[in-house]
Design a protein around this motif. Structure first.
Motif, PDB file in Angstrom:
ATOM      1  N   THR A   1      60.358 128.400  43.208  1.00 22.09           N
ATOM      2  CA  THR A   1      60.785 129.348  44.243  1.00 22.09           C
ATOM      3  C   THR A   1      59.565 129.858  45.020  1.00 22.09           C
ATOM      4  OG1 THR A   1      60.924 130.959  42.464  1.00 22.09           O
ATOM      5  CG2 THR A   1      62.986 130.113  43.267  1.00 22.09           C
ATOM      6  N   THR A   2      58.432 130.059  44.334  1.00 21.57           N
ATOM      7  CA  THR A   2      57.230 130.537  45.026  1.00 21.57           C
ATOM      8  C   THR A   2      56.759 129.482  46.033  1.00 21.57           C
ATOM      9  OG1 THR A   2      56.635 131.737  43.036  1.00 21.57           O
ATOM     10  CG2 THR A   2      54.905 131.483  44.685  1.00 21.57           C
ATOM     11  N   LYS A   3      56.797 128.208  45.628  1.00 21.11           N
ATOM     12  CA  LYS A   3      56.411 127.128  46.544  1.00 21.11           C
ATOM     13  C   LYS A   3      57.334 127.107  47.768  1.00 21.11           C
ATOM     14  CE  LYS A   3      54.388 123.314  43.879  1.00 21.11           C
ATOM     15  NZ  LYS A   3      54.753 122.059  43.227  1.00 21.11           N
ATOM     16  N   THR A   4      58.635 127.257  47.515  1.00 23.00           N
ATOM     17  CA  THR A   4      59.597 127.235  48.630  1.00 23.00           C
ATOM     18  C   THR A   4      59.312 128.364  49.615  1.00 23.00           C
ATOM     19  OG1 THR A   4      61.250 126.341  47.141  1.00 23.00           O
ATOM     20  CG2 THR A   4      62.065 127.248  49.192  1.00 23.00           C
ATOM     21  N   VAL A   5      58.992 129.556  49.077  1.00 26.64           N
ATOM     22  CA  VAL A   5      58.709 130.702  49.952  1.00 26.64           C
ATOM     23  C   VAL A   5      57.482 130.386  50.814  1.00 26.64           C
ATOM     24  CG1 VAL A   5      57.987 133.129  49.991  1.00 26.64           C
ATOM     25  CG2 VAL A   5      59.766 132.387  48.401  1.00 26.64           C
ATOM     26  N   LEU A   6      56.401 129.919  50.180  1.00 30.44           N
ATOM     27  CA  LEU A   6      55.172 129.644  50.940  1.00 30.44           C
ATOM     28  C   LEU A   6      55.390 128.520  51.956  1.00 30.44           C
ATOM     29  CD1 LEU A   6      52.463 130.130  48.222  1.00 30.44           C
ATOM     30  CD2 LEU A   6      52.565 131.304  50.420  1.00 30.44           C
ATOM     31  N   ARG A   7      56.132 127.497  51.553  1.00 25.90           N
ATOM     32  CA  ARG A   7      56.383 126.385  52.473  1.00 25.90           C
ATOM     33  C   ARG A   7      57.138 126.869  53.719  1.00 25.90           C
ATOM     34  NH1 ARG A   7      60.845 123.569  52.731  1.00 25.90           N
ATOM     35  NH2 ARG A   7      61.518 123.948  50.605  1.00 25.90           N
ATOM     36  N   ASN A   8      58.140 127.724  53.506  1.00 28.13           N
ATOM     37  CA  ASN A   8      58.918 128.228  54.637  1.00 28.13           C
ATOM     38  C   ASN A   8      58.096 129.148  55.524  1.00 28.13           C
ATOM     39  OD1 ASN A   8      61.901 127.514  54.873  1.00 28.13           O
ATOM     40  ND2 ASN A   8      61.616 127.727  52.673  1.00 28.13           N
ATOM     41  N   LEU A   9      57.344 130.068  54.901  1.00 31.13           N
ATOM     42  CA  LEU A   9      56.577 131.022  55.716  1.00 31.13           C
ATOM     43  C   LEU A   9      55.510 130.290  56.513  1.00 31.13           C
ATOM     44  CD1 LEU A   9      56.153 134.124  53.355  1.00 31.13           C
ATOM     45  CD2 LEU A   9      57.900 133.683  55.080  1.00 31.13           C
ATOM     46  N   LEU A  10      54.861 129.297  55.861  1.00 27.01           N
ATOM     47  CA  LEU A  10      53.817 128.567  56.578  1.00 27.01           C
ATOM     48  C   LEU A  10      54.401 127.652  57.651  1.00 27.01           C
ATOM     49  CD1 LEU A  10      51.327 127.915  53.688  1.00 27.01           C
ATOM     50  CD2 LEU A  10      50.753 128.912  55.895  1.00 27.01           C
ATOM     51  N   SER A  11      55.531 127.011  57.356  1.00 33.66           N
ATOM     52  CA  SER A  11      56.059 126.116  58.398  1.00 33.66           C
ATOM     53  C   SER A  11      56.580 126.939  59.572  1.00 33.66           C
ATOM     54  CB  SER A  11      57.080 125.124  57.850  1.00 33.66           C
ATOM     55  OG  SER A  11      58.290 125.750  57.648  1.00 33.66           O
ATOM     56  N   ASN A  12      57.099 128.134  59.327  1.00 33.35           N
ATOM     57  CA  ASN A  12      57.484 129.025  60.436  1.00 33.35           C
ATOM     58  C   ASN A  12      56.258 129.433  61.241  1.00 33.35           C
ATOM     59  OD1 ASN A  12      60.193 129.149  60.110  1.00 33.35           O
ATOM     60  ND2 ASN A  12      60.215 131.074  58.985  1.00 33.35           N
ATOM     61  N   ALA A  13      55.183 129.798  60.510  1.00 29.61           N
ATOM     62  CA  ALA A  13      53.962 130.234  61.201  1.00 29.61           C
ATOM     63  C   ALA A  13      53.485 129.113  62.136  1.00 29.61           C
ATOM     64  CB  ALA A  13      52.889 130.608  60.182  1.00 29.61           C
ATOM     65  N   ILE A  14      53.547 127.855  61.650  1.00 28.53           N
ATOM     66  CA  ILE A  14      53.130 126.716  62.481  1.00 28.53           C
ATOM     67  C   ILE A  14      54.064 126.571  63.682  1.00 28.53           C
ATOM     68  CG2 ILE A  14      52.856 124.193  62.522  1.00 28.53           C
ATOM     69  CD1 ILE A  14      52.102 124.414  59.495  1.00 28.53           C
ATOM     70  N   LYS A  15      55.350 126.735  63.388  1.00 29.76           N
ATOM     71  CA  LYS A  15      56.363 126.526  64.428  1.00 29.76           C
ATOM     72  C   LYS A  15      56.260 127.554  65.554  1.00 29.76           C
ATOM     73  CE  LYS A  15      61.384 126.403  64.122  1.00 29.76           C
ATOM     74  NZ  LYS A  15      62.473 126.320  63.152  1.00 29.76           N
ATOM     75  N   PHE A  16      55.924 128.795  65.187  1.00 29.04           N
ATOM     76  CA  PHE A  16      55.934 129.870  66.192  1.00 29.04           C
ATOM     77  C   PHE A  16      54.528 130.252  66.661  1.00 29.04           C
ATOM     78  CE2 PHE A  16      59.985 130.119  63.971  1.00 29.04           C
ATOM     79  CZ  PHE A  16      60.839 130.035  65.066  1.00 29.04           C
ATOM     80  N   THR A  17      53.554 129.358  66.416  1.00 29.57           N
ATOM     81  CA  THR A  17      52.189 129.590  66.903  1.00 29.57           C
ATOM     82  C   THR A  17      51.845 128.465  67.875  1.00 29.57           C
ATOM     83  OG1 THR A  17      51.597 130.667  64.834  1.00 29.57           O
ATOM     84  CG2 THR A  17      49.768 129.825  66.159  1.00 29.57           C
ATOM     85  N   PRO A  18      51.338 128.807  69.059  1.00 29.38           N
ATOM     86  CA  PRO A  18      51.056 127.740  70.024  1.00 29.38           C
ATOM     87  C   PRO A  18      49.832 126.915  69.634  1.00 29.38           C
ATOM     88  CG  PRO A  18      50.551 129.906  70.953  1.00 29.38           C
ATOM     89  CD  PRO A  18      51.098 130.145  69.594  1.00 29.38           C
ATOM     90  N   ILE A  19      49.613 125.834  70.361  1.00 30.21           N
ATOM     91  CA  ILE A  19      48.486 124.915  70.124  1.00 30.21           C
ATOM     92  C   ILE A  19      47.176 125.717  70.043  1.00 30.21           C
ATOM     93  CG2 ILE A  19      47.177 123.028  71.272  1.00 30.21           C
ATOM     94  CD1 ILE A  19      49.993 122.002  72.109  1.00 30.21           C
ATOM     95  N   ASP A  20      46.285 125.280  69.148  1.00 27.52           N
ATOM     96  CA  ASP A  20      44.963 125.895  68.926  1.00 27.52           C
ATOM     97  C   ASP A  20      45.033 127.243  68.190  1.00 27.52           C
ATOM     98  OD1 ASP A  20      43.459 123.849  69.991  1.00 27.52           O
ATOM     99  OD2 ASP A  20      43.610 124.639  72.044  1.00 27.52           O
ATOM    100  N   GLY A  21      46.166 127.562  67.637  1.00 22.56           N
ATOM    101  CA  GLY A  21      46.286 128.836  66.933  1.00 22.56           C
ATOM    102  C   GLY A  21      45.637 128.819  65.550  1.00 22.56           C
ATOM    103  N   GLU A  22      45.794 129.938  64.856  1.00 26.54           N
ATOM    104  CA  GLU A  22      45.152 130.063  63.538  1.00 26.54           C
ATOM    105  C   GLU A  22      46.119 130.759  62.573  1.00 26.54           C
ATOM    106  OE1 GLU A  22      40.811 131.252  63.235  1.00 26.54           O
ATOM    107  OE2 GLU A  22      41.816 132.976  62.312  1.00 26.54           O
ATOM    108  N   ILE A  23      46.186 130.234  61.353  1.00 30.62           N
ATOM    109  CA  ILE A  23      47.044 130.860  60.331  1.00 30.62           C
ATOM    110  C   ILE A  23      46.201 131.128  59.094  1.00 30.62           C
ATOM    111  CG2 ILE A  23      49.032 130.473  58.809  1.00 30.62           C
ATOM    112  CD1 ILE A  23      50.077 128.578  61.102  1.00 30.62           C
ATOM    113  N   GLN A  24      46.305 132.338  58.579  1.00 30.11           N
ATOM    114  CA  GLN A  24      45.529 132.679  57.377  1.00 30.11           C
ATOM    115  C   GLN A  24      46.485 133.099  56.271  1.00 30.11           C
ATOM    116  OE1 GLN A  24      42.140 135.145  57.855  1.00 30.11           O
ATOM    117  NE2 GLN A  24      42.158 134.999  60.084  1.00 30.11           N
ATOM    118  N   VAL A  25      46.135 132.727  55.051  1.00 29.78           N
ATOM    119  CA  VAL A  25      46.898 133.239  53.904  1.00 29.78           C
ATOM    120  C   VAL A  25      45.953 134.130  53.097  1.00 29.78           C
ATOM    121  CG1 VAL A  25      48.336 132.668  51.921  1.00 29.78           C
ATOM    122  CG2 VAL A  25      48.254 131.117  53.849  1.00 29.78           C
ATOM    123  N   ASN A  26      46.367 135.377  52.901  1.00 33.67           N
ATOM    124  CA  ASN A  26      45.529 136.344  52.180  1.00 33.67           C
ATOM    125  C   ASN A  26      46.243 136.834  50.931  1.00 33.67           C
ATOM    126  OD1 ASN A  26      43.830 136.386  54.562  1.00 33.67           O
ATOM    127  ND2 ASN A  26      45.400 137.711  55.480  1.00 33.67           N
TER     128      ASN A  26
END
Ligand code: ADP
Length: 378
Positions: A266-291
């Protein structure tokens, strides 16, 4: 209002004659009921608020208030209207009897009480109410599983069919020579598109199954000590295709040796969804951090993007399990509104809460807390 915890039915009575109350207590307690009685209307409502009775006994003639009027009051309140009411009365004429049923009573018991009759009538109505509750609960469960089935069919029929049809079409073109596999663009464009479409379909299928399982309470959460940094790295690898395509930098800021006590899948599923959303809703050249920030016995995990952000009025809709709110991504990527509902559910199952901070045009942070874990040495 506290719920009835014991199996013994709880009967609440109001009668202006103390002697009657004593007699009721004697009869009911020796027949395995829990009994409380009062002759005061205010006290009656206090007792009612303290513990929900399975049944109420109402004296029809009282100096302060008529039993019928009191019954009408009870039936007018949504929290009490389902509690069966039996009237306690001396001799009654038909008109009074009808009136009692009209105001919501279910039965009469005439004084002086006959023990067998009193117990039989009370038992019948307690059982009837229990059976009715059970039927109502079953109807509600059925309604929910029907809604689940409808939603699943609509996702399979539309959202899952479209990536598969797109992939099939591409392969058809290759087979018929419309797309030439010998060109330089073949791997970069066609194979890339095919892989991306397959990824989309697979991740949707995983979410769909996860969601159906969690809605029907089939998800088993088995907490173990997880190395958070490792899981984030694995998820980055999984989503590399999408992030590289949009030239988005993924940064893993999880300090070394950060462990959480949570369920792996379930933890993997949560991270996969949050990260794939972050990629989806961030334009080209953006940045995503996990803290990760560890405080006392909890670790807060943050997925932070510098993408398009979310308008404040959309935030409650996004986390509403009945809404399935969805918008297209920055590259018009479609969605189903399933991912975050699932994330929220899985985070809750691991004992945490999912929250959102977002500013339109600046980016969003999705964060959730998990119990801290320990390093396991083997
Ligand atoms: P889907 O992505 O399939 O639409 P989700 O439940 O994952 O479903 O997300 C629901 C909606 O929440 C998205 O359609 C989008 O509007 C919004 N959303 C989710 N994550 C982000 C994000 N990182 N930035 C901006 N909006 C987001």
């Amino acid at each position: 209002m506290s719920q009835q915890v014991t199996e013994k039915p709880f009967i609440l009575a109001i009668d202006d004659e103390q002697l009657n109350l004593e007699l009721l207590r004697f009869i009911l307690e020796r027949n395995d009921f829990i009994f409380k009685g009062t002759s005061n209307v205010d006290h009656f409502f206090e007792l009612l608020a303290e513990q929900r009775p399975n049944l109420i006994l109402l004296d029809v003639i009282m100096p302060s208030i008529e039993g019928f009027e009191l019954c009408e009051k009870l039936k007018g309140r949504k929290e009490y209207k389902d509690i069966p009411v039996i009237f306690l009365t001396g001799k009654v004429n038909v008109r009074d009897k009808v009136r009692g049923f009209q105001v919501g009573g279910v039965d009469y018991v005439t004084k002086p009480f006959n023990e067998q009759e009193l117990i039989a009538r009370i038992q019948t109505h307690v059982e009837l109410r229990r059976a009715k509750n059970q039927i109502e609960q079953q109807a509600e469960n059925l309604r929910q599983s029907n809604a689940l089935k409808d939603r699943m069919f609509s996702i399979i029929g539309h959202d899952l069919r479209s990536p598969l049809s797109a992939a099939k079409l591409k392969m058809d073109f290759i087979m018929r020579g419309i797309i030439d596999p010998k060109t330089d663009q073949f791997v970069d464009e066609t194979v890339f598109e095919l892989l991306k479409t397959m990824d989309e379909a697979l991740s949707l299928l995983q979410n769909l199954l996860g969601w159906a399982k969690s809605e029907s309470n089939q998800i088993q959460v088995i907490p173990e000590h997880l190395d958070l940094g490792d899981i984030v790295e694995q998820t980055f690898r999984l989503l590399k295709l999408g992030s590289e395509h949009k030239k988005i930098t993924l940064i893993n800021n999880i300090p070394q040796e950060t462990y959480v006590h949570a369920d792996l899948n379930t933890t993997k599923t949560v991270l996969r969804n949050l990260l794939s959303n972050a990629i989806k809703f961030t334009p080209i050249d953006g940045e995503i951090q996990v803290n990760a920030i560890s405080k006392k016995d909890r670790t807060i995990v943050e997925v932070q993007d510098n993408g398009q952000g979310i308008p404040p009025e959309d935030i409650p809709k996004i986390l509403n399990p009945n809404e399935h709110f969805s918008k297209l991504g920055t590259e018009k990527e479609p969605g189903t509104g399933l991912g975050l509902v699932l994330c929220q559910n899985f985070v809750n199952k691991n004992g945490g809460t999912l929250k959102i901070r977002s500013t339109v045009g600046k980016g969003s942070t999705f964060y959730f807390d998990l119990p801290i874990g320990e390093k396991v040495t083997v």
